[in-house]
Design an enzyme around this catalytic site. Sequence first.
Site, mmCIF file in Angstrom:
data_model
loop_
_atom_site.group_PDB
_atom_site.id
_atom_site.type_symbol
_atom_site.label_atom_id
_atom_site.label_comp_id
_atom_site.label_asym_id
_atom_site.label_seq_id
_atom_site.Cartn_x
_atom_site.Cartn_y
_atom_site.Cartn_z
ATOM 1 N N CYS A 70 57.043 2.264 92.444
ATOM 2 C CA CYS A 70 58.122 3.295 92.596
ATOM 3 C C CYS A 70 59.245 2.596 93.208
ATOM 4 O O CYS A 70 59.206 1.314 93.334
ATOM 5 C CB CYS A 70 57.608 4.495 93.306
ATOM 6 S SG CYS A 70 56.895 4.289 95.036
ATOM 7 N N ASN A 99 57.588 2.533 97.685
ATOM 8 C CA ASN A 99 56.322 2.143 97.936
ATOM 9 C C ASN A 99 55.713 2.924 99.167
ATOM 10 O O ASN A 99 54.809 2.270 99.693
ATOM 11 C CB ASN A 99 55.968 0.691 97.622
ATOM 12 C CG ASN A 99 54.443 0.083 97.690
ATOM 13 O OD1 ASN A 99 54.249 -0.701 98.265
ATOM 14 N ND2 ASN A 99 53.811 0.948 97.116
ATOM 15 N N CYS A 156 55.656 6.716 99.108
ATOM 16 C CA CYS A 156 55.451 7.839 98.611
ATOM 17 C C CYS A 156 54.272 8.025 97.339
ATOM 18 O O CYS A 156 53.277 8.114 97.428
ATOM 19 C CB CYS A 156 56.474 8.870 98.245
ATOM 20 S SG CYS A 156 57.540 8.939 99.938
ATOM 21 N N ARG A 157 55.308 7.930 96.113
ATOM 22 C CA ARG A 157 54.540 7.919 94.816
ATOM 23 C C ARG A 157 53.465 7.213 94.523
ATOM 24 O O ARG A 157 52.277 7.447 94.203
ATOM 25 C CB ARG A 157 55.457 8.091 93.849
ATOM 26 C CG ARG A 157 56.516 9.471 93.712
ATOM 27 C CD ARG A 157 57.808 9.159 93.100
ATOM 28 N NE ARG A 157 58.586 8.567 93.315
ATOM 29 C CZ ARG A 157 59.823 7.811 92.934
ATOM 30 N NH1 ARG A 157 60.190 8.568 91.565
ATOM 31 N NH2 ARG A 157 60.484 7.122 93.317
ATOM 32 N N SER A 158 53.927 5.790 94.576
ATOM 33 C CA SER A 158 52.912 4.899 94.066
ATOM 34 C C SER A 158 51.617 4.567 94.960
ATOM 35 O O SER A 158 50.701 4.222 94.400
ATOM 36 C CB SER A 158 53.627 3.370 93.926
ATOM 37 O OG SER A 158 54.225 2.629 94.975
ATOM 38 N N ASP A 164 60.820 11.997 92.701
ATOM 39 C CA ASP A 164 61.014 11.304 94.121
ATOM 40 C C ASP A 164 60.839 12.291 95.527
ATOM 41 O O ASP A 164 62.001 13.232 95.238
ATOM 42 C CB ASP A 164 62.577 10.613 94.134
ATOM 43 C CG ASP A 164 62.467 9.639 95.487
ATOM 44 O OD1 ASP A 164 61.777 10.156 96.407
ATOM 45 O OD2 ASP A 164 63.392 8.895 95.603
HETATM 46 P P1 4NP Z 1 59.131 6.485 96.671
HETATM 47 O O1 4NP Z 1 59.914 7.180 97.606
HETATM 48 O O2 4NP Z 1 59.702 5.658 96.015
HETATM 49 O O3 4NP Z 1 58.037 7.333 95.816
HETATM 50 O O4 4NP Z 1 58.034 5.700 98.011
HETATM 51 C C1 4NP Z 1 60.863 7.220 98.235
HETATM 52 C C2 4NP Z 1 60.708 6.312 99.671
HETATM 53 C C3 4NP Z 1 61.812 5.766 100.250
HETATM 54 C C4 4NP Z 1 62.999 5.942 99.925
HETATM 55 C C5 4NP Z 1 63.411 6.423 98.519
HETATM 56 C C6 4NP Z 1 62.106 6.972 97.932
HETATM 57 N N1 4NP Z 1 64.509 5.518 100.695
HETATM 58 O O5 4NP Z 1 65.149 5.553 100.173
HETATM 59 O O6 4NP Z 1 64.015 4.898 101.476
#
Ligand code: 4NP
Length: 161
Positions: free
Chosen positions: A8, A11, A13-15, A126
């Site tokens: 994702c 790294n 939340c989703r992954s 997201d």
């Molecule tokens: P992820 O979510 O891609 O599912 O881990 C996010 C985590 C952090 C950010 C964006 C999305 N960020 O902008 O810091």
Amino acid sequence: MIKVLFVCLGNICRSPLAEAIFNHKIQALGLSRKFKSDSAGTSDYHIGELPDERTIQCAQRKGLKINHRGRQVNRTDFRDFDYIIAMDESNLTNLESLKEKFNFPEKEVYLMRDFVTGWEGMPVPDPYYGGEEGFDEIYHILDASIESFLRKIKEVHQLYV
Ligand code: 4NP
């Protein structure tokens, strides 16, 4: 050994949640020895960090073990992993650029929801800027997507359980 990498943006939340769900399922199937899984982000925003607190809470509610530190996708990932799976179109586009840059033009990268009939092209949204309910939503999306992914790879690799 079949190696699976979930990708994702951050790294956190989703992954990492996808990885935890995947590990839980293969363990339940008695297939842990056949697989290696990991997760990574396309960005360098959260290198070395634990998953987001809401990811950890969500995993705990679902009885999943989560044990990961944020890292960024790198060149060796394209060499080492059999399945590199993006959470959304933006991650997929980034991975397509990286595989050219790292000189793995033949490597196929996948979109997580493409494994579910009727969900092709859809994102695992997201959840970072939303509330807690977004994490339960992605849990359900990931659970169904990974279930379908596993059904497919068990067939492809002839794993009978
Ligand atoms: P992820 O979510 O891609 O599912 O881990 C996010 C985590 C952090 C950010 C964006 C999305 N960020 O902008 O810091």
